[in-house]
Design a protein around this motif. Sequence first.
Motif, PDB file in Angstrom:
ATOM      1  N   GLU A  40       0.833  -1.204   0.000  1.00  0.00           N
ATOM      2  CA  GLU A  40       0.000   0.000   0.000  1.00  0.00           C
ATOM      3  C   GLU A  40       0.874   1.263   0.000  1.00  0.00           C
ATOM      4  N   GLU A  41       1.888   1.252   0.862  1.00  0.00           N
ATOM      5  CA  GLU A  41       2.735   2.444   0.967  1.00  0.00           C
ATOM      6  C   GLU A  41       3.561   2.644  -0.297  1.00  0.00           C
ATOM      7  N   ALA A  42       3.997   1.520  -0.896  1.00  0.00           N
ATOM      8  CA  ALA A  42       4.768   1.636  -2.134  1.00  0.00           C
ATOM      9  C   ALA A  42       3.892   2.275  -3.209  1.00  0.00           C
ATOM     10  N   ASP A  43       2.645   1.848  -3.243  1.00  0.00           N
ATOM     11  CA  ASP A  43       1.725   2.386  -4.231  1.00  0.00           C
ATOM     12  C   ASP A  43       1.493   3.885  -3.978  1.00  0.00           C
ATOM     13  N   GLU A  44       1.331   4.241  -2.694  1.00  0.00           N
ATOM     14  CA  GLU A  44       1.096   5.646  -2.384  1.00  0.00           C
ATOM     15  C   GLU A  44       2.308   6.511  -2.721  1.00  0.00           C
TER      16      GLU A  44
ATOM     17  N   ILE B 117       5.923  13.228  -1.364  1.00  0.00           N
ATOM     18  CA  ILE B 117       6.858  12.139  -1.653  1.00  0.00           C
ATOM     19  C   ILE B 117       7.646  11.811  -0.390  1.00  0.00           C
ATOM     20  N   ALA B 118       8.108  12.858   0.325  1.00  0.00           N
ATOM     21  CA  ALA B 118       8.852  12.605   1.572  1.00  0.00           C
ATOM     22  C   ALA B 118       7.948  11.888   2.571  1.00  0.00           C
ATOM     23  N   PHE B 119       6.722  12.326   2.659  1.00  0.00           N
ATOM     24  CA  PHE B 119       5.769  11.760   3.625  1.00  0.00           C
ATOM     25  C   PHE B 119       5.541  10.266   3.334  1.00  0.00           C
ATOM     26  N   GLU B 120       5.278   9.971   2.061  1.00  0.00           N
ATOM     27  CA  GLU B 120       4.968   8.578   1.704  1.00  0.00           C
ATOM     28  C   GLU B 120       6.220   7.701   1.784  1.00  0.00           C
ATOM     29  N   ALA B 121       7.371   8.269   1.401  1.00  0.00           N
ATOM     30  CA  ALA B 121       8.609   7.476   1.474  1.00  0.00           C
ATOM     31  C   ALA B 121       8.892   7.124   2.934  1.00  0.00           C
ATOM     32  N   ALA B 122       8.628   8.063   3.843  1.00  0.00           N
ATOM     33  CA  ALA B 122       8.866   7.794   5.269  1.00  0.00           C
ATOM     34  C   ALA B 122       7.983   6.633   5.728  1.00  0.00           C
ATOM     35  N   ASP B 123       6.727   6.633   5.277  1.00  0.00           N
ATOM     36  CA  ASP B 123       5.830   5.519   5.639  1.00  0.00           C
ATOM     37  C   ASP B 123       6.378   4.197   5.117  1.00  0.00           C
ATOM     38  N   LEU B 124       6.835   4.242   3.864  1.00  0.00           N
ATOM     39  CA  LEU B 124       7.334   3.002   3.264  1.00  0.00           C
ATOM     40  C   LEU B 124       8.571   2.506   4.023  1.00  0.00           C
ATOM     41  N   PHE B 125       9.474   3.449   4.384  1.00  0.00           N
ATOM     42  CA  PHE B 125      10.671   3.050   5.132  1.00  0.00           C
ATOM     43  C   PHE B 125      10.282   2.402   6.457  1.00  0.00           C
ATOM     44  N   TYR B 126       9.268   2.978   7.102  1.00  0.00           N
ATOM     45  CA  TYR B 126       8.845   2.430   8.399  1.00  0.00           C
ATOM     46  C   TYR B 126       8.432   0.956   8.240  1.00  0.00           C
ATOM     47  N   PHE B 127       7.562   0.685   7.263  1.00  0.00           N
ATOM     48  CA  PHE B 127       7.081  -0.693   7.128  1.00  0.00           C
ATOM     49  C   PHE B 127       8.198  -1.608   6.621  1.00  0.00           C
ATOM     50  N   ALA B 128       9.033  -1.085   5.717  1.00  0.00           N
ATOM     51  CA  ALA B 128      10.127  -1.916   5.185  1.00  0.00           C
ATOM     52  C   ALA B 128      11.112  -2.259   6.303  1.00  0.00           C
TER      53      ALA B 128
END
Length: 842
Positions: free
Chosen positions: A321-325, A335-346
């Motif tokens: 989901e985060e990758a898609d966002e 982009i910074a906001f969504e990348a931070a989310d993706l890093f958290y889950f990754a």
Amino acid sequence: MSTFLPLVEKSSEELVEPLLRIGPVVVPYQPHSSDPLPSRTYLLIDPNTPISSEEILSELDAGVEKVIVSPKLAKELLNHVPAQRLALLLDASNFSAVSDTVRNAVTGVILKMPTADIDFITSVARFFASCTVYVLSAAHTPPTTASIRQLRTVGASFVIPSSQLTIGPSSGSQINISDAFTAPITSDRKDGLFPTVVCDETGHSLGLVYSSVNSIKESIVTGKGVYQSRKHGLWRKGETSGATQDVVSIRLDCDSDSLEFKVVQHGAGFCHLERQSCFGAVGGITALENTLLSRLESSPEGSYTSRLFNDPGLLRSKIMEEADELCQAASPEDIAFEAADLFYFALTKCVAAGVSFADIERSLDHKAKKVVRRPGNAKPQWSASVAASSSKPPLSSEPPSANDEIISMRTFDLAAIEAEERLQLLRRPVLKSDEMMAKVRPIVEDVRIRGDAALLELTAKFDKVTLDATVIFPPFSPSSMELDDEVRVAIDKAYHNIHKFHNAQADRSTLVVETTPGVVCSRFARPVARVGLYIPGGTAILPSTALMLGIPAQVAGCKEVVFATPPRPDGSISPEVMYVAHLVGATAIVKAGGAQAIAALAYGTETVPKVDKLFGPGNQWVTAAKMLVQNDTDALVSIDMPAGPSEVLVIADHTANPAFVAADLLSQAEHGVDSQVVLLAVDLPAERLEAIEQEVDKQAKALPRVDIVRQSIAKSIIVKTTTVDEAIEFSNDYAPEHLILHLENASDRVAHIDNAGSVFVGPFTPESCGDYASGTNHTLPTNGYARQFSGVNTQSFQKHITSQEITAAGLKELGPVVATLADCEGLAAHANAVRIRLREMQ
Ligand SMILES: NC(=O)c1ccc[n+]([C@@H]2O[C@H](COP(=O)([O-])OP(=O)(O)OC[C@H]3O[C@@H](n4cnc5c(N)ncnc54)[C@H](O)[C@@H]3O)[C@@H](O)[C@H]2O)c1
Ligand SMILES: N[C@H](CO)Cc1c[nH]c[nH+]1
């Protein structure tokens, strides 16, 4: 530049580990050898050893840091290998024969010479100005610390064969590796110590300490953090506290007067205060990693992270989901906001698997070493789905996408699913309201504090329009409302119907009830004086919403009716919206959209009038801003309802026309990528359901907004039910914004509908009629709020005041009751206000 380069021969394996702590090592290439190479290797290829360019490239791909080759091989490689990965092996006698092309394609030279002649080396260093020169002398004795120092003065270093190196004391035939390493170090301190920065593997500083030649020597050999205390001599870190360190690397700084130790810190941390760093808390990824590790160790009750650790399916979905966002995000902030989310889950996934951030960095560094470039195409399943979810919502003028992938909804059978899954189906696609609030808050604050200046800047930023002024007041110029006759007539007809239905809803009479003889209670309505109406304009211009909000405001008699809508690229407002503003008597139009428009209406600016109540649908920015300002008591503003992406639920039985059903579903799916549509198929034979699905695919592909539809249909569902009652029960639980009944005797079923924004009954009642012109309002509760909210109506623009008048006889009757209840609550003044009158009347 390394102080020296060790040339590691087979027999010297015990030296490799200490040597790797202080720099790269040179390893001679052995054809057909399967021995793994050390992590930081310069591979020396003897000119007489047969090796192809491809083999060299694969060594580099495998992680070799540099290859040292003859000028001939360098010429073959120079178009495939970056200069920093290529060094030349040269005989001193022929260095000047190297062509300019080769010279410019390398960054290092290993110069083989009988003895180190400093003048000669100086001229070689000048010839290879952009290279580091290393000297491999044929002498049987090692260089002295003095000659190492001297060579450094001309920017060159020695290559020292491992047979001439030792971890024991230096002698005539061998030099201690620490002596060689520390040869050029100078101290500018009286105590002769060297300032030493200690950091973790990711480069975060842990503290500043001091080193001596002895402490460095011990660290290099033992691989443990050993320093020199200014008071207590050699300081073996962690010897008493247990917070030991494994040394990853030791480096000299550029002018050789201080050091950097990179370590893996164990125990409570580096600082004596049992913190990771002497410089206080770390942030960013390191802080996140620490938190994740501590959650893994001991999960606090209800921690979301521990839920992720224990539910791989959830973690997987969140990563996707985060990758898609992230792929959909466009502005740098998003982009910074969504990348931070993706890093958290990754990183959660990594930590659960025992993978550290340093491991990830090592993998990145390793990948960065690849010299053979791959095409980098996406795997087929991803290239297909990316094409299906183009991140840019098309404007209506864009041609339909050529993507052939079938546009279909997911199907579920109510009889075959568990209660938990049914509950899931009732939920809308996840809206991250907390995250949206965090994004919207700074925008709202900016407008609250800086008023018009912020509004103009945000309009330039988000709507790409630079305006001089934001607000326009009536009378609106005729040229701003010029319309095709056909459109004007349609708007006039819609105005008539909507006005008629909303006029009938107005509460104009006073309700009067005598509750007890002489006690008369009444209730009457008054308009909300100042209202702000948001007309969306992001992906489509919606004059219909202007009608739906403007007409009830006009009917209710609101004194100030302020429109807000995003300006078009030329800074103007669409003539359709201008015409509606004129029809409904708007008192101002704010040319702004999104959260900034909502903030301006809620707080007012130098030019935007402040309003008492906000109305209107909008995207996530608008909705979040409405929620935010209604909670600010300083704003003193209320809102119509929490609105969200449009949605429809269709209940269809065997009488339903598949083409009608599909068209109704698509009419809401085209609103936005977050829209969801639901089909409840009541006992439909397979071929009937298939006919509907085919229609959805066919009709969707012919739509100009097909790329939006692909994404909303992907979030949408078909639920098979056995009976109409079951379907209605599901619909009441879902509480749709729009409910369409494609049922036999549809009108008889309306009595059973408990929750819905608006109901559309029978085959000839497309929802679009309610959207535009039948008379009902289209601003309706979404996201399940139809359970407790009504759609916008005339009374949304009115508030009620109650009044009462009591005669003396009435007070004689009621007064004792009131006084008793006031006594009961201990509120003597209340009781007194009654008794004082009763006494007067005696
Ligand atoms: N429920 C209803 O009654 C109803 C009726 C009509 C429309 N709708 C819904 O209204 C929505 C309309 O959305 P829209 O986007 O077309 O128009 P919009 O006017 O609601 O939003 C556009 C504004 O959003 C702001 N914005 C966009 N991206 C931003 C970003 N990254 N950062 C900050 N601000 C940003 C911009 O200022 C822009 O002017 C749709 O979801 C539609 O389904 C609902
Ligand atoms: N269907 C939307 C309400 O959810 C309103 C609308 C505007 N234009 C077309 N439709």
